[in-house]
Design an enzyme around this catalytic site. Structure first.
Site, PDB file in Angstrom:
ATOM      1  N   PRO A 160     -31.326 -10.362  11.376  1.00  0.00           N
ATOM      2  CG  PRO A 160     -33.570 -10.780  10.949  1.00  0.00           C
ATOM      3  CD  PRO A 160     -32.558  -9.674  10.942  1.00  0.00           C
ATOM      4  CE1 TYR A 161     -26.900 -13.180   4.469  1.00  0.00           C
ATOM      5  CE2 TYR A 161     -25.701 -11.235   5.199  1.00  0.00           C
ATOM      6  CZ  TYR A 161     -25.795 -12.353   4.389  1.00  0.00           C
ATOM      7  OH  TYR A 161     -24.776 -12.637   3.513  1.00  0.00           O
ATOM      8  CB  ALA A 162     -25.939  -9.454  10.996  1.00  0.00           C
ATOM      9  CB  SER A 201     -27.878 -16.430   9.948  1.00  0.00           C
ATOM     10  OG  SER A 201     -27.530 -15.671   8.796  1.00  0.00           O
ATOM     11  CE  LYS A 202     -24.479 -15.584   5.308  1.00  0.00           C
ATOM     12  NZ  LYS A 202     -24.283 -16.871   4.600  1.00  0.00           N
TER      13      LYS A 202
END
Length: 280
Positions: free
Chosen positions: A146-148, A150-151
């Site tokens: 999820p973080y990747a 978003s980035k």
């Protein structure tokens, strides 16, 4: 000497955001520190706390009006979109509402703030918009999908925005560190415990060993990470240099990872990533 320029920094209460605020103020730049809790900002004659939850477009517009009213003769040089969160866990069992929240904070919220402040930035030529991204915007490690995501999305949005605003002489940059020594890692172990507690037995059976290895990695991150001041230095360059970079790979780890992901066959690189995680 009275500062002539100002910068808005979101997510300014801790970690990278706090380091950027301190660096700018130390260089006689007025800073509007955008936070959800005004009491979290240390008093400083050049720092003005501004209430802002980036997930609220209404609050973003209200923050822009607050800054507009407080600027006086000071020029708003730029906005540093630093606020962000990190949602982790195996994608197979990810709660979709958690994924939506990840994107709401790290992508949609960044655009909401940018939209709100662009009229102020347009008043003067050469204004800058900076996004705190990550090497995760290039390399998607397992269990931080999820973080990747978003980035990666943030990088794409910044790239489009950079080209859209170029005719007006405005610059857009992304900051891409790898591991940064911030207080976030002190909370990471507890977050992994919470993650394990929320997963069904099937997920623990499939992914439990790897999640345990990640706990070991996070416990070493504070010692292994670069100081947040290095990211603040890059932010300053992006805001004030004559020729800002589109992307700032910050620190040796980020540069090595970017080079390896480009030069190595993906199967080789995948094996190296998984080997590193297994070491814990």
């Amino acid at each position: 000497m009275t500062p002539t320029e100002a910068v808005l920094v979101t997510g300014a209460s801790t970690g990278i955001g706090q380091a950027i605020v301190e660096h700018l103020a130390d260089n006689n730049i007025r800073v509007f520190a955008a936070v959800r809790d005004l009491s979290s900002v240390a008093e400083h004659p050049l720092v003005t706390p501004v209430r802002l939850d980036v997930t609220s477009a209404t609050e973003a517009q209200a923050a822009a009006e607050t800054v507009r009213g407080a600027l006086g003769d000071t020029r708003l040089r730029g906005v540093v979109n630093n606020a962000g969160i990190a949602v982790g866990g195996p994608l197979e069992f990810l709660d979709l509402d958690e994924f939506r929240h990840q994107l709401e904070v790290n992508v949609i919220g960044q655009l909401a703030v940018t939209q709100a402040f662009l009229p102020l930035l347009r008043r003067h030529g050469g204004a800058r918009i900076v996004f705190t991204s990550s090497i995760g915007g290039r390399i998607a490690a397992p269990f931080i999908g999820p973080y990747a995501a978003s980035k990666h999305a943030l990088n794409g949005m910044a790239e489009s925005l950079r080209r859209e605003l170029k005719p007006w002489g405005m610059g857009v940059s992304v900051l891409a560190p790898a591991t940064v020594a911030t207080p976030i890692w002190e909370k990471a172990g507890g977050q992994i415990d919470d993650l394990e507690a929320s997963l069904p037995p099937e997920a623990i059976e499939l992914y439990g060993a790897t999640i345990s290895s990640m706990r070991g990695m996070t416990s070493n991150a504070t010692d292994a990470g670069i100081p947040a001041s290095q990211v603040a230095d890059a932010a300053h360059h992006a805001l004030f240099s004559r020729r800002p970079k589109a992307e700032y790979l910050i620190g040796r780890e980020a540069k090595l990872m970017a080079a390896a992901s480009t030069l190595l066959p993906y199967r080789t690189f995948d094996k190296a990533v998984l080997k590193e995680i297994a070491k814990g």
